[in-house]
Design a protein around this motif. Sequence first.
Motif, PDB file in Angstrom:
ATOM      1  N   LEU A  91      -1.942   3.432   3.567  1.00  0.00           N
ATOM      2  CA  LEU A  91      -3.756   3.522   1.676  1.00  0.00           C
ATOM      3  C   LEU A  91      -3.230   5.216   0.923  1.00  0.00           C
ATOM      4  N   CYS A 152      -8.358  -0.078  -1.749  1.00  0.00           N
ATOM      5  CA  CYS A 152      -7.113   0.192  -2.330  1.00  0.00           C
ATOM      6  C   CYS A 152      -6.591   1.615  -1.703  1.00  0.00           C
ATOM      7  N   ASP A 153      -8.412   2.012  -1.406  1.00  0.00           N
ATOM      8  CA  ASP A 153      -7.537   3.864  -1.004  1.00  0.00           C
ATOM      9  C   ASP A 153      -8.371   4.041   0.169  1.00  0.00           C
TER      10      ASP A 153
END
Length: 178
Positions: A91, A152-153
Motif C-alpha cells: 500500500l 487505503c494506505d
Amino acid sequence: MNTSQHTAHQTGHSDAEQAAREGAAGAVAMMGMVLRVAGPVAVRVDMRFAGTPERQLGLSLGSVLVYMRSHFVAARIARQWAAAAPLVAPLPTVLAGRRREVMAPTGPWSTAVMVRLNGVPNVTGGVIEPQAGTEASRMLRMRVGPLVWEVCDAEAYSALLRGWRLAEQMLSVDSDDL
C-alpha cells in the motif's frame, strides 16, 4: 370504528406509530458497514468505571466509536490487525494524487457510527486488488464483527492498529478475562 382506529383517530397517530410507541414494532440490527480510511485517523480512548465489573472502554477511530469491556476481545482484535502488517507493505504510505478521489464525498453528508462489541467478533483480513482500467488502488480489508474497514494506505493502518493496541493495554490493567 374499532378500538385501534378510535385510538389512532383520537391521538392523531396511525396504528403503526401507536404500535411503535408501545414497543410492538419491529427490531433493528446492523448487519454490516463498510468504512474506507486513508491518511491520518484520529484515535481516542476513554475508560468509564475502571476497576469495576461495569468498566467500559470507548475507542474512537475517526468518526467510529467502538465500545468494549473485554481485554480478551481487544487483544484478539489487536493481534489480528498486527498480523495483517505484511499485507500493508504494497500500500502507499499516504494515498495521494488522483487515487485520493476514492475518498471524495459524494454528497453533503457525514456519518458517525457507534458499535458495542458484545461477545467475540470475527476478525479477518485480506487484500482487495484494484480492477483493471480503474483509478482505484489496492486496499487492505479488515472485518471486525459488523465493521469492514477498507484501509487505503499505511498511515491509516498504523493509526488504527495504534488504537486497537491502546484499547488492549487499557483493558489489560484490571483484566480477569484472559
